[in-house]
Design an enzyme around this catalytic site. Structure first.
Site, PDB file in Angstrom:
ATOM      1  N   CYS A  80       0.808  -1.218   0.000  1.00 22.42           N
ATOM      2  CA  CYS A  80       0.000   0.000   0.000  1.00 22.42           C
ATOM      3  C   CYS A  80       0.847   1.277   0.000  1.00 22.42           C
ATOM      4  O   CYS A  80       1.494   1.570  -1.006  1.00 22.42           O
ATOM      5  CB  CYS A  80      -0.978  -0.040   1.170  1.00 22.42           C
ATOM      6  SG  CYS A  80      -2.412   1.005   0.921  1.00 22.42           S
ATOM      7  N   ARG A 114     -12.343   4.797  -5.009  1.00 26.64           N
ATOM      8  CA  ARG A 114     -11.669   3.985  -4.020  1.00 26.64           C
ATOM      9  C   ARG A 114     -11.849   2.519  -4.404  1.00 26.64           C
ATOM     10  O   ARG A 114     -12.968   2.058  -4.594  1.00 26.64           O
ATOM     11  CB  ARG A 114     -12.249   4.264  -2.641  1.00 26.64           C
ATOM     12  CG  ARG A 114     -11.310   3.787  -1.593  1.00 26.64           C
ATOM     13  CD  ARG A 114     -11.240   4.642  -0.349  1.00 26.64           C
ATOM     14  NE  ARG A 114     -10.074   4.163   0.359  1.00 26.64           N
ATOM     15  CZ  ARG A 114      -8.967   4.838   0.526  1.00 26.64           C
ATOM     16  NH1 ARG A 114      -8.877   6.048   0.079  1.00 26.64           N
ATOM     17  NH2 ARG A 114      -7.939   4.311   1.149  1.00 26.64           N
ATOM     18  N   HIS A 177      -3.469  -5.758   1.586  1.00 28.73           N
ATOM     19  CA  HIS A 177      -2.912  -5.487   2.904  1.00 28.73           C
ATOM     20  C   HIS A 177      -3.261  -6.536   3.950  1.00 28.73           C
ATOM     21  O   HIS A 177      -3.970  -7.501   3.692  1.00 28.73           O
ATOM     22  CB  HIS A 177      -3.273  -4.082   3.379  1.00 28.73           C
ATOM     23  CG  HIS A 177      -4.744  -3.847   3.489  1.00 28.73           C
ATOM     24  ND1 HIS A 177      -5.345  -2.781   2.901  1.00 28.73           N
ATOM     25  CD2 HIS A 177      -5.713  -4.528   4.096  1.00 28.73           C
ATOM     26  CE1 HIS A 177      -6.632  -2.818   3.165  1.00 28.73           C
ATOM     27  NE2 HIS A 177      -6.889  -3.865   3.891  1.00 28.73           N
TER      28      HIS A 177
END
Lengths: 225, 458
Positions: A80, A114, A177
């Site tokens: 990330c 997003r 993640h």
């Protein structure tokens, strides 16, 4: 940077290394801390936008050290925020620019969309990679990096090209993640194997994939985005 | 006239919706379409105005505390107690409770506002007082970023007319308080809105880790004892015990028993106290009489707080097979960590149920930020839910033994019950505890309700 469960990657990598017969030592490097003398594997995580500037400055100060390690074949996993900063630059959607250290040949622009949800990748080297993505940065790869995987379900580096992550030498960047390593022991084994070969010249894997990992992968893959 | 029309239409829709088993927000939807000003007119007439409660965690229980303390002072309180914290839910609740003339029989409204839907609400109604609890890390897949959530809370603060209460120990929320204070200092002659804080004594800071502290070394905890004492907040939590707390208000310590469960709720009780104090200090708006007993003291407020019971599913206790069964809602790493710290792990049969439905958040990464080591000695009997195997994998990493993994919640509950029947019943029998995410809790409660011998022991 410490949110989105990145601690899971460190926990899991250490556990997997022990299963292969190693005695790993985990060293936390915060902004300003020197790198330890012996570095075998480097793991970096993601954080909120507000922390990224500080980390970028710290990273710039140690860029040469990291580039030398990467060129020497040290395995690294950057997730990330640090994936973005391991590229050339990160241009936010307001036009501010953070300079990265260019270990990965990627460039990131802040986007309006997003990209959030469960994600499944296909990778020739690591098989199926299963995780969760949460980012608005659009990352594009240059010729110096190849993708970590092809997106089978989800978004990946950007909404368009169907790739996720980046790989140059033994450095991997990814938007997956938190539980990336716990559910993807093939990636842990890659990092551990490359580290062992770099330090000892060889790697004899002994740990298999247990039932809990297999079932966790299966159920994650079945869940809606 | 509009009020009458909207009230009648809303009530009619509500009747119709109930007949066909529809959702509680439908009348709200209809009235909002026909009469967008309904909510602001109805709430705008209340003598004490509107208190808004927002933040990522603890809204429901904190709202309940504020409501019950105000009621203990004799105020008639309107609240969105159906748990529907979206604006339409508020409108629906208002329709249900108002008279056919469209008047709400209340002195004050205390409304729980979801961070995102609060925007829709504050466009229509300006809260007179606002309480901001925290910005914790759950629901990130709904709102993307902690910083984004903080910006939404800032907008609620900006819409607040008279008083803002903030959590001094939450970095992002405290910053909203600071900005509001600066703005009030320069722009508004009356210094409005007034900002007050609730907080912790220095010694208690390490007991309530923030997300920022997750990777802090144990040094932070060791240092806490020597940490310099800061000035008191309006209400400061200074002591903790088993169902007991000490709140410092204006230099005076108030020790009280609490029926609430968990450290978090105890801290939120400080938030509720500060908010009620602020509203009562302000009194009714000019020219609007309210039923309010003026003679009460902080002592009386704390006494009212002691009577508040947990909101549904928040440390709720049921009786099953003659022994207590406790449901502990967990939604994020800080909450789970505190849940584990709040309840003794020994002598209890434990189940963990983790769902990743939309309302829970689909992202399971947060489980990796919780330390489950305290469960290692006795283990976890049953792991359940759509993400049972993720949870089992997480427990494996902390060397916590797991008895069984069963994704299906109904089967898991039945099996957990059988496996833990043991010997004794009633007094002395091992209690059961289930840590569960939101939708897992709803499903488990439904399943439990079908077991004949389940009763609420509170």
């Amino acid at each position: 940077m410490n949110i989105y469960g990145d601690r899971g990657n460190v926990l899991s990598l250490a556990r997997r290394a022990r299963a292969h017969g190693f005695a790993p030592r985990v060293v936390e490097v915060n902004t300003g801390d020197p790198l330890p003398e012996q570095v075998d594997i480097v793991v970096g995580g993601g954080g909120q936008d507000s922390g990224q500037g500080r980390v970028a400055r710290d990273l710039a100060a140690r860029a040469d050290e990291i580039r030398i390690l990467a060129a020497d074949g040290a395995p690294m996993l950057m997730v990330c925020g640090l994936y973005q900063l391991f590229g050339h630059r990160f241009v936010t959607h307001t036009g501010d620019e953070l300079t990265g250290i260019g270990v990965l040949d990627v460039e990131t622009r802040g986007g309006d969309v997003r990209m959030i949800g469960n994600i499944v990748l296909d990778s020739d080297e690591f098989g199926e990679i299963i995780g969760y993505e949460n980012h608005s940065g659009n990352t594009r790869l240059g010729p110096g990096s190849r993708p970590l995987g092809r997106v089978a379900q989800g978004a990946g580096n950007n909404p368009d090209d169907g790739f996720e992550g980046a790989r140059t030498a033994n450095v991997i960047g990814s938007y997956l993640h938190g539980s990336l390593l716990p559910k993807n022991p093939a990636l842990s084994d890659f990092l551990i194997g490359e580290a062992a070969r770099r330090r000892y010249g060889s790697f004899d894997p002994v740990a298999g994939v247990d039932e809990t990992v297999r079932r966790a992968r299966e159920s994650a893959k079945r869940r809606p985005r | 006239m509009r009020d009458v029309l909207s009230a009648v239409i809303g009530k009619t829709v509500r009747q119709a919706a109930r007949l066909r088993g529809g959702g509680s927000a439908l009348p709200g939807l209809v009235v909002e379409k026909l009469d967008p000003g309904f909510l602001s007119r109805v709430l705008g007439r209340l003598p004490y105005g509107v208190i808004a409660v927002s933040g990522t965690n603890g809204k429901t229980t904190t709202t309940k505390m504020i409501v019950e303390m105000l009621q203990a002072r004799g105020l008639r309180v309107f609240t969105n107690k159906t748990g529907s914290n979206f604006s339409r839910g508020v409108v629906a609740a208002a329709i249900q409770e108002c008279s056919l003339r469209g008047r709400l029989d209340a002195d004050i409204a205390v409304l729980e506002l979801d961070e995102a839907h609060a925007m829709y609400f504050i466009d229509r109604v300006k809260p007179r007082f606002t309480l901001l609890l925290n910005v914790l890390r759950d629901q990130l897949d709904r709102f993307g970023e902690i910083d984004t959530t903080a910006k939404l809370l800032q907008r609620i603060a900006d819409a607040t007319v008279e008083g803002l209460v903030v959590n001094r120990e939450d970095r992002l929320v405290a910053a909203i308080g600071e900005r509001t204070r600066e703005r009030a200092g320069s722009a508004s002659p009356a210094g409005r809105p007034e900002v007050r804080e609730f907080g912790l004594s220095a010694a208690l800071l390490s007991t309530f880790p923030s997300d920022d502290d997750f990777h802090a070394t144990p040094l932070a905890e060791a240092a806490a004892d020597d940490a310099p004492e800061r000035p008191d907040a309006d209400v400061t939590l200074v002591g903790l015990g088993d169902h007991e707390a000490v709140f410092r208000i204006e230099g005076e310590d108030h020790r009280t028993a609490l029926k609430l469960e968990g450290l978090y709720n105890t801290f939120n009780a400080a938030a509720a106290l500060a908010t009620v104090r602020m509203a009562l200090d302000a009194g009714p708006l000019p020219g609007r009489p309210a039923r309010f007993r003026t003679a009460d003291t902080d002592e009386a407020l704390v006494a009212a707080l002691a009577e508040v019971r947990p909101a549904f599913g928040r440390g709720e206790q049921l009786l099953l097979d003659g022994r207590p069964l406790e449901l502990v809602l967990v939604k994020n790493p800080a909450g789970f960590r505190l849940g584990l710290a709040s309840f003794d792990a020994s002598g209890v049969d434990v189940m963990i149920a983790i769902n990743d439905q939309y309302a829970d958040g689909r992202d399971m990464s947060w489980l990796w930020d919780v330390d489950f080591g305290s469960l290692a000695d006795e283990g976890v009997d049953t792991v359940a839910g759509t993400r049972a195997w993720d949870m089992a994998l997480r427990l494996e990493h902390d060397d916590v033994p797991v008895g069984q993994v069963e994704e299906d919640l109904g089967r898991a509950l039945a099996s957990f019950r059988q496996r833990t029947l043991g010997e004794g019943e009633g007094e002395g029998a091992r209690p059961r505890r289930i840590y569960c995410t939101y939708t897992a809790m709803l499903e488990l409660r439904r399943a439990l309700a079908e077991l004949t011998d389940v009763e609420d022991i509170w």
